[in-house]
Write an enzyme that holds these catalytic residues in place. Structure first.
Site, mmCIF file in Angstrom:
data_model
loop_
_atom_site.group_PDB
_atom_site.id
_atom_site.type_symbol
_atom_site.label_atom_id
_atom_site.label_comp_id
_atom_site.label_asym_id
_atom_site.label_seq_id
_atom_site.Cartn_x
_atom_site.Cartn_y
_atom_site.Cartn_z
ATOM 1 N N ASN A 7 12.271 27.150 62.646
ATOM 2 C CA ASN A 7 13.172 27.315 63.791
ATOM 3 C C ASN A 7 13.678 28.754 63.779
ATOM 4 O O ASN A 7 14.479 29.132 62.929
ATOM 5 C CB ASN A 7 14.329 26.320 63.632
ATOM 6 N N ARG A 90 10.182 24.708 66.480
ATOM 7 C CA ARG A 90 11.127 24.355 67.533
ATOM 8 C C ARG A 90 11.094 25.473 68.577
ATOM 9 O O ARG A 90 11.257 26.647 68.235
ATOM 10 C CB ARG A 90 12.530 24.251 66.948
ATOM 11 N N HIS A 179 18.724 20.405 73.504
ATOM 12 C CA HIS A 179 18.950 19.493 72.367
ATOM 13 C C HIS A 179 18.035 18.277 72.499
ATOM 14 O O HIS A 179 18.358 17.197 72.020
ATOM 15 C CB HIS A 179 20.403 18.964 72.317
ATOM 16 N N ARG A 239 30.780 28.265 74.801
ATOM 17 C CA ARG A 239 30.332 28.130 76.202
ATOM 18 C C ARG A 239 31.332 27.301 76.991
ATOM 19 O O ARG A 239 31.837 26.295 76.489
ATOM 20 C CB ARG A 239 28.963 27.447 76.269
ATOM 21 N N GLU A 382 16.636 16.997 63.489
ATOM 22 C CA GLU A 382 15.654 17.589 64.397
ATOM 23 C C GLU A 382 14.395 18.017 63.652
ATOM 24 O O GLU A 382 13.292 17.921 64.181
ATOM 25 C CB GLU A 382 16.293 18.784 65.123
#
Ligand code: AMP
Length: 395
Positions: A7, A90, A179, A239, A382
């Protein structure tokens, strides 16, 4: 089979080596400060961390150091990199055309490049990671798993913005959701662990520094809170999540900023950090609240309120909900956040069992036996999900 899951960020590279038969993570690590100086922190499961300070001018140099650490006689876990069967990457954005996990070829790389505009922070780094692995381990299969895949199952009426359709046709402007690997993994795990029917209606709350909620039926996405980019939806670490788009123009005019500057403000200086003025880390905001900081208290309440609002909306979207699953940093560790979010949901018959909710980081049903909706904590994984997809592609 041994799968290396990678990743990449612009100056970082996280990895895990996973045995796909046992699903055990054999080693994991992080390369930081790529292109600056370089530090590798490598850890074999059950052993101490091994830190290497070494120059990493680019991702290829970083992956070469990872290979060295994995085969190191003292700190490694394999005798040779030949033991690695494939690499799973990823990738943030597959755009409108790359909709499922796939093996890397030139076309896949070209499309990941075409999506640089849609994922300007992540896609270039993801491509660098793929090319670095191709260079360091020629001939090994590389697979890509997109964060956007889960959201591609949304129906048109859920993914289209109500703006002129030509912008979807010309530029792929739509809601993609992110996600996705986590929402897929957690929704499927919730069905298995919770003993739910295969077509169960599940709401997954992925609450971390980045945060999103999804609604899925039998693991297939009905809706998800992030949009064209990860900015839409919940309040996150930095965010803003949902705002009236007119805020952009209004602040730009008042502050003499351009659109990019305001977007930077909404992505990097807003959310928990912007509202509380304290930190993007929920633990710091909680500590400030406990010291009497009013805006820290408001930020935490606003975050929880927005999650509850999405759960309500998604219950309507699916005309019901069988289970709600919490995951990621806050979802897995913060029992107060879980309890407070669920306190908005008594109208659904949701009842949390405080003793069961006093838990972190393991699969657990945290609702009472007479709760009308099963509420669960399901830690996300993940990397394991990417390893599973990679194995499915090379078999
Ligand atoms: P993630 O992005 O999934 O790694 O989640 C990171 C976020 O989880 C950070 O903002 C942390 O503050 C938050 N977090 C981790 N542990 C806790 C905890 N015990 N209580 C509240 N927040 C936590």
């Amino acid at each position: 089979m041994k799968i290396l899951v990678v990743n990449c960020g612009s100056s970082s590279l996280k990895y895990q080596l996973i045995d796909s038969e046992t699903e055990v993570m054999e080693a994991k690590g992080l390369c930081e400060r790529i292109g600056i100086d370089g530090r590798l922190t490598h850890q074999v499961t059950g052993k101490d961390k091994y830190v290497v300070e070494a120059p990493m001018p680019d991702h290829t140099a970083a992956i070469e150091l990872v290979m060295k650490a994995l085969v190191d006689p003292e700190h490694g876990v394999i005798a040779s990199t030949d033991e690695i069967d494939a690499i799973g990457h990823r990738v943030l954005h597959g755009g409108p055309t790359l909709t499922t996990p796939m093996l890397v070829d030139q076309h896949v790389k070209d499309v990941i490049r075409e999506c640089f505009d849609l994922g300007p922070l992540h896609n270039p780094a993801n491509l660098m990671g793929i090319e670095a692995c191709e260079a360091a381990m020629p001939g090994k299969p590389n697979a890509v798993v997109f964060d956007t895949t889960f959201g591609m199952a949304m129906p048109e009426s859920h993914y289209l913005y109500a703006i002129p359709y030509k912008y979807y046709e010309k530029y792929g402007v739509r809601r993609y959701g992110f996600h996705g690997t986590s929402h897929t993994f957690v929704s499927q795990e919730a069905i298995k662990f919770g003993g739910l029917k295969p077509d169960a209606k599940v709401i997954v709350c992925h609450l971390g520094n980045g945060a999103s909620v999804s609604a899925s039926i039998g693991g297939k996405c009905v809706d998800t809170s992030m949009g064209l980019t990860p900015l839409e939806g919940l309040i996150m670490g930095t965010r803003s999540g949902d705002v009236d788009p007119a805020v952009v123009q209004y602040i730009a005019n008042k502050e003499g900023m351009d659109v990019n500057e305001v977007l930077n403000l909404l992505n990097k200086k807003s959310g928990m950090l912007g509202l509380s003025g304290v930190s993007s880390d929920f633990r710091d905001v909680e500590a400030a609240k406990n010291e009497g900081n009013h805006l820290a208290a408001v930020a935490l309440e606003a975050f929880r309120y927005r999650v509850a609002k999405y759960i309500g909306a998604y219950t309507a979207a699916m005309n019901g909900v069988d289970a709600i699953a919490f995951t990621a940093g806050v979802g897995e560790n913060d029992k107060v956040a879980r309890k407070e979010i669920c306190s908005y949901l008594t109208y659904l018959g949701v009842k949390i069992d405080d003793e069961r909710n006093d838990v972190r980081g393991v699969n657990r049903v945290i609702s009472a036996d007479d709760s009308a909706v099963k509420v669960m904590l399901i830690p996300t994984n993940e990397e394991l999900a990417i390893a599973r997809e990679t194995v499915a592609l090379i078999k």
